[in-house]
Design a protein around this motif. Sequence first.
Motif, mmCIF file in Angstrom:
data_model
loop_
_atom_site.group_PDB
_atom_site.id
_atom_site.type_symbol
_atom_site.label_atom_id
_atom_site.label_comp_id
_atom_site.label_asym_id
_atom_site.label_seq_id
_atom_site.Cartn_x
_atom_site.Cartn_y
_atom_site.Cartn_z
ATOM 1 N N PRO A 158 15.488 7.800 -14.082
ATOM 2 C CA PRO A 158 16.700 8.614 -13.885
ATOM 3 C C PRO A 158 17.480 8.741 -15.200
ATOM 4 O O PRO A 158 17.731 7.753 -15.877
ATOM 5 N N GLY A 159 17.790 9.960 -15.561
ATOM 6 C CA GLY A 159 18.496 10.224 -16.814
ATOM 7 C C GLY A 159 17.565 10.324 -18.011
ATOM 8 O O GLY A 159 18.000 10.588 -19.125
ATOM 9 N N GLY A 160 16.263 10.119 -17.790
ATOM 10 C CA GLY A 160 15.283 10.195 -18.873
ATOM 11 C C GLY A 160 14.912 11.636 -19.173
ATOM 12 O O GLY A 160 15.319 12.566 -18.477
ATOM 13 N N PRO A 161 14.098 11.844 -20.207
ATOM 14 C CA PRO A 161 13.746 13.202 -20.614
ATOM 15 C C PRO A 161 12.798 13.931 -19.667
ATOM 16 O O PRO A 161 12.654 15.141 -19.746
ATOM 17 N N GLY A 162 12.115 13.221 -18.793
ATOM 18 C CA GLY A 162 11.161 13.864 -17.892
ATOM 19 C C GLY A 162 9.804 14.025 -18.549
ATOM 20 O O GLY A 162 9.422 13.240 -19.402
ATOM 21 N N VAL A 163 9.103 15.081 -18.176
ATOM 22 C CA VAL A 163 7.759 15.310 -18.697
ATOM 23 C C VAL A 163 7.846 15.530 -20.207
ATOM 24 O O VAL A 163 8.562 16.421 -20.672
ATOM 25 N N PRO A 164 7.131 14.723 -20.979
ATOM 26 C CA PRO A 164 7.188 14.883 -22.437
ATOM 27 C C PRO A 164 6.583 16.215 -22.882
ATOM 28 O O PRO A 164 5.625 16.711 -22.296
ATOM 29 N N ASP A 165 7.172 16.792 -23.948
ATOM 30 C CA ASP A 165 6.644 18.033 -24.501
ATOM 31 C C ASP A 165 5.288 17.804 -25.157
ATOM 32 O O ASP A 165 4.403 18.642 -25.076
ATOM 33 N N GLN A 166 5.164 16.675 -25.853
ATOM 34 C CA GLN A 166 3.926 16.288 -26.528
ATOM 35 C C GLN A 166 3.446 14.968 -25.947
ATOM 36 O O GLN A 166 4.271 14.146 -25.531
ATOM 37 N N PRO A 167 2.131 14.733 -25.904
ATOM 38 C CA PRO A 167 1.643 13.454 -25.399
ATOM 39 C C PRO A 167 2.232 12.276 -26.199
ATOM 40 O O PRO A 167 2.339 12.337 -27.418
ATOM 41 N N ILE A 168 2.601 11.248 -25.494
ATOM 42 C CA ILE A 168 3.155 10.045 -26.111
ATOM 43 C C ILE A 168 2.004 9.134 -26.517
ATOM 44 O O ILE A 168 1.087 8.902 -25.732
ATOM 45 N N THR A 169 2.066 8.644 -27.734
ATOM 46 C CA THR A 169 1.099 7.654 -28.199
ATOM 47 C C THR A 169 1.877 6.354 -28.375
ATOM 48 O O THR A 169 2.618 6.213 -29.352
ATOM 49 N N PRO A 170 1.773 5.432 -27.410
ATOM 50 C CA PRO A 170 2.548 4.201 -27.484
ATOM 51 C C PRO A 170 2.236 3.413 -28.752
ATOM 52 O O PRO A 170 1.097 3.394 -29.228
ATOM 53 N N ALA A 171 3.273 2.782 -29.299
ATOM 54 C CA ALA A 171 3.095 1.940 -30.485
ATOM 55 C C ALA A 171 2.302 0.707 -30.103
ATOM 56 O O ALA A 171 2.382 0.221 -28.972
ATOM 57 N N ALA A 172 1.531 0.221 -31.050
ATOM 58 C CA ALA A 172 0.774 -1.009 -30.823
ATOM 59 C C ALA A 172 1.751 -2.161 -30.666
ATOM 60 O O ALA A 172 2.801 -2.181 -31.308
ATOM 61 N N PRO A 173 1.447 -3.130 -29.806
ATOM 62 C CA PRO A 173 2.349 -4.255 -29.628
ATOM 63 C C PRO A 173 2.454 -5.070 -30.909
ATOM 64 O O PRO A 173 1.523 -5.125 -31.706
ATOM 65 N N ALA A 174 3.605 -5.699 -31.090
ATOM 66 C CA ALA A 174 3.813 -6.540 -32.271
ATOM 67 C C ALA A 174 2.871 -7.718 -32.228
ATOM 68 O O ALA A 174 2.619 -8.283 -31.161
ATOM 69 N N PRO A 175 2.302 -8.108 -33.387
ATOM 70 C CA PRO A 175 1.398 -9.251 -33.390
ATOM 71 C C PRO A 175 2.143 -10.519 -32.998
ATOM 72 O O PRO A 175 3.303 -10.711 -33.362
ATOM 73 N N SER A 176 1.477 -11.351 -32.260
ATOM 74 C CA SER A 176 2.074 -12.591 -31.786
ATOM 75 C C SER A 176 2.016 -13.658 -32.867
ATOM 76 O O SER A 176 1.068 -13.723 -33.645
ATOM 77 N N SER A 177 3.053 -14.503 -32.906
ATOM 78 C CA SER A 177 3.033 -15.625 -33.853
ATOM 79 C C SER A 177 2.178 -16.761 -33.297
ATOM 80 O O SER A 177 1.934 -17.732 -33.986
ATOM 81 N N MET A 178 1.745 -16.640 -32.042
ATOM 82 C CA MET A 178 0.879 -17.635 -31.434
ATOM 83 C C MET A 178 -0.413 -16.958 -31.023
ATOM 84 O O MET A 178 -0.528 -16.463 -29.903
ATOM 85 N N PRO A 179 -1.392 -16.915 -31.920
ATOM 86 C CA PRO A 179 -2.607 -16.135 -31.633
ATOM 87 C C PRO A 179 -3.341 -16.568 -30.374
ATOM 88 O O PRO A 179 -3.977 -15.748 -29.741
ATOM 89 N N PHE A 180 -3.246 -17.823 -29.989
ATOM 90 C CA PHE A 180 -3.966 -18.248 -28.791
ATOM 91 C C PHE A 180 -3.369 -17.631 -27.532
ATOM 92 O O PHE A 180 -4.042 -17.487 -26.540
#
Length: 185
Positions: A158-180
Motif C-alpha cells: 500500500p502506497g508503493g509504486p505498483g507494477v514496475p516500469d522496468q524489471p527489478i534486478t535485486p541487489a546481491a545480499p551483503a557478504p556475511s562476516s560469518m561465512p559458516f
Amino acid sequence: MSVEFTNERFPKSALYAAGALITLSIVTVGGIRLGVLPAAETAPQSRERRQVAIVVSRDFRFEDRADGALLATDVAAGKLVFVFPPGSNTGFIRGVMRGLMRERRLKEVDRAGLVKVAQWADGALTLTDVSTGRIIELGSFGSTNRAAFAQLLEPYQPGGPGVPDQPITPAAPAPSSMPFLAGGA
C-alpha cells in the motif's frame, strides 16, 4: 573379564510400556485419519477462522532463462517484473519452484501455472500454487528465506509504486562476516 548373565531376564514392565506406547500412537493416528479425533488446526484454517485479511497479494509466473537467470512475471500486468541474475541469491526461490514443478508433474497439471504470493495482516507470508492448491507458509523457513519471496511484493505494498516500469534486478545480499552462517566454507 567377562560376566555371564545366564539368569537375568529383560523386565516385562518395559516391554508392556513400549507396547502400550506403540498401541496408543497407532490408535491416535488412526483416530485422526478416520475423523474420530480432531486434527490440529492449520495456519490457513486459523487465518480463515480469525478472518485475517490479505494486505497485498500478487500472481507470478516463474521461468528460467537460458543464461541461468530466474524471471518473475506479474500475471495481471502481463509484465516481467523481476530478473534474478545467474548466481544471485535465489536458491530458496528456485528450490521452492522445483518442488512445485515436481508436484505439478505428479498431479499432471499445467507446469506453467501461476503462484500467488500473499502477505497477511497477521504478518504471515504465503505462496499458493493455484494449479495444485498447495499452500506454503514461507515464514516457517526462516527470515532470510521469507525475505526472498517478500521482495516480490515490495512494489505492490500500500502506497508503493505498483507494477514496475522496468524489471527489478535485486541487489546481491551483503557478504556475511560469518561465512559458516552464509553457506561459505
